[in-house]
Design an enzyme around this catalytic site. Structure first.
Site, PDB file in Angstrom:
ATOM      1  N   ASP A  98       1.801 -59.030  -0.094  1.00 23.16           N
ATOM      2  CA  ASP A  98       0.667 -59.762  -0.040  1.00 23.16           C
ATOM      3  C   ASP A  98       0.970 -61.180  -0.993  1.00 23.16           C
ATOM      4  O   ASP A  98       0.920 -60.930  -2.239  1.00 23.16           O
ATOM      5  CB  ASP A  98      -0.462 -59.301  -0.445  1.00 23.16           C
ATOM      6  CG  ASP A  98      -1.858 -60.102  -0.263  1.00 23.16           C
ATOM      7  OD1 ASP A  98      -1.934 -61.303   0.321  1.00 23.16           O
ATOM      8  OD2 ASP A  98      -2.675 -59.880  -1.195  1.00 23.16           O
ATOM      9  N   ASP A 100      -1.309 -64.271  -2.630  1.00 20.56           N
ATOM     10  CA  ASP A 100      -2.552 -64.543  -2.755  1.00 20.56           C
ATOM     11  C   ASP A 100      -2.407 -65.892  -3.449  1.00 20.56           C
ATOM     12  O   ASP A 100      -2.242 -66.030  -4.491  1.00 20.56           O
ATOM     13  CB  ASP A 100      -3.441 -63.561  -3.505  1.00 20.56           C
ATOM     14  CG  ASP A 100      -4.838 -63.787  -2.979  1.00 20.56           C
ATOM     15  OD1 ASP A 100      -5.266 -64.786  -2.755  1.00 20.56           O
ATOM     16  OD2 ASP A 100      -5.566 -62.786  -3.393  1.00 20.56           O
ATOM     17  N   ASP A 296       1.360 -59.579  -5.028  1.00 22.85           N
ATOM     18  CA  ASP A 296       0.226 -58.954  -5.526  1.00 22.85           C
ATOM     19  C   ASP A 296       0.803 -57.628  -5.523  1.00 22.85           C
ATOM     20  O   ASP A 296       0.633 -56.627  -4.347  1.00 22.85           O
ATOM     21  CB  ASP A 296      -0.962 -59.145  -4.559  1.00 22.85           C
ATOM     22  CG  ASP A 296      -2.118 -58.496  -5.170  1.00 22.85           C
ATOM     23  OD1 ASP A 296      -2.077 -57.671  -5.914  1.00 22.85           O
ATOM     24  OD2 ASP A 296      -3.179 -58.865  -4.630  1.00 22.85           O
TER      25      ASP A 296
END
Length: 390
Positions: A98, A100, A296
């Site tokens: 991920d 972000d 992440d």
């Protein structure tokens, strides 16, 4: 979100799901599913521990509920619908990354700027996955989250059994955490004349070496060769801590010399002509910071994580959680390509001023009654800065 707004947005989401072609994840019947619905109050909660036995059952649920957010587990379970985690019997899990965008270092000027920054970071991570870990393009599935960033999904058998610790190690590697730069530079024994003691030659990884070593070689040579061509090269290099005018001139001469650059590409540091390792480390540190991917870590390490369903809608933006091929990722424009609602005019009450760029248009709204395209109305209502009609 008031009740009239909730009803309008839910209806729009239901209409989308009535025709949406959503490709489900591998072995979707072994996944846990979770959903967050739109509410007319402040409180929201996830309905999870769901399982579906057929595509039709899941699609009917999406069409009927029009959820704000739809998730499925990265894990495969024997009993995915069991109400307690310990009863599900974990089997394996996809490898997920991920990015972000609003967690990345540095300033952000706008939503569009944030998303572009996130895409650049995603492409950096992709280089690691393909060049360092050997995944092929068709094995790495990119997804725009519909909100602030991007995901990578990998469902190859080789990664499914990895535990949380192993997944954290992957994140550590791509983010350069724990990278020992002292080991990048070393001394190598070379044979002297007969009867003489062995000598030592300074070396560092060649450009063809795998991992961080080869990356650092390629960065160092590319960066310094580029600067050496600049008419202000000495001034630029003198701006680095520990590099004076004399050393800067030596570096420029070195990286203008094709034979010495060729030797450096092979890892022969002696081609630098006595320039100390510590001086290069300043530039290497800059390179590592630029090349490392900001991922992440808790998302990757969590082998029971729920992740957004590609093809679903994001309840904070109204945009599509978009599955992308690697070729599509490079040219993808989320504020155009992930917008699924139309241009028909919708009356809204703006609660507070807001600005966003969507479908190539700069949209700025002030407090009060406004008429805006449907895609913008839904975005603003999902963001909580506007209500439906009045």
């Amino acid at each position: 979100m008031d009740e009239r707004t909730r009803q309008f947005v839910v209806s729009a989401f239901q209409n989308y799901y009535s025709t949406a072609d959503i490709k489900l994840p591998p072995d979707f019947t072994s996944r846990e599913w979770g959903f967050i619905e739109f509410t007319s109050g402040q409180d929201t909660f996830m309905k999870r521990h769901r399982a579906f036995g057929s595509e039709g059952e899941l699609h009917d649920y999406l069409r009927g509920i029009g959820p704000a957010h739809a998730y499925y587990s990265v894990a495969y379970y024997e009993y995915p619908g069991a109400p307690k985690m310990k009863e599900k019997n974990w089997l394996k899990a996809d490898l997920i990354f991920d990015i972000d965008s609003d967690h990345l270092p540095g300033g952000i000027n706008s939503y569009a700027d944030m998303l572009e920054k996130g895409k650049r970071e995603t492409l950096k991570l992709l280089e690691f996955l393909m060049d360092d870990f050997g995944f092929r393009e068709e094995q790495v599935h990119a997804v725009f989250s519909g909100g602030r960033g991007y995901h990578f999904h990998i469902s190859e058998e080789s990664v499914l059994s990895l535990g949380s610790a192993e997944r954290r190690e992957i994140v550590d590697y791509v983010s350069s955490k724990g990278l020992n730069l002292e080991k990048i530079f070393s001394k190598k024994d070379i044979s002297g004349d007969a009867g003489a003691e062995s000598a030592k030659m300074s070396v560092f990884p060649s450009e063809d070496e795998g991992g961080w070593g080869g990356r650092i070689n390629r960065y160092l040579i590319s960066y310094l060769s580029s600067i050496a061509k600049d008419e202000d090269a000495v001034k630029i290099l003198s701006g680095f801590k520990g590099i004076g005018k004399t050393t800067a001139e030596k570096l420029v001469d070195t990286f203008k010399d094709e034979s010495r650059v060729a030797a450096l590409k092979k890892g022969k540091m002696d081609a630098l002509g006595g320039i100390k390792k510590d001086i290069l480390m300043t530039i290497v540190n800059q390179g590592v910071e630029q090349m490392a991917a900001c991922v992440d870590e808790p998302v990757t390490a969590d082998i029971k994580r729920l992740i957004r369903l590609p093809g679903s809608l994001h309840g904070k933006s109204g945009m599509k959680v978009t599955a992308l091929s690697i070729d599509e990722l490079e040219t993808f424009e989320p504020l155009n390509d992930a917008v699924v609602f139309g241009d028909k005019s919708v009356k809204i009450k703006v609660i507070k001023p807001f600005a966003v760029q969507m479908k190539g248009k700069d949209l700025m709204v002030e407090e009060g009654i406004q008429e805006v395209p449907e895609y913008a109305a839904i975005y603003l209502m999902c963001r909580g800065v506007a209500e439906y009609g009045r």
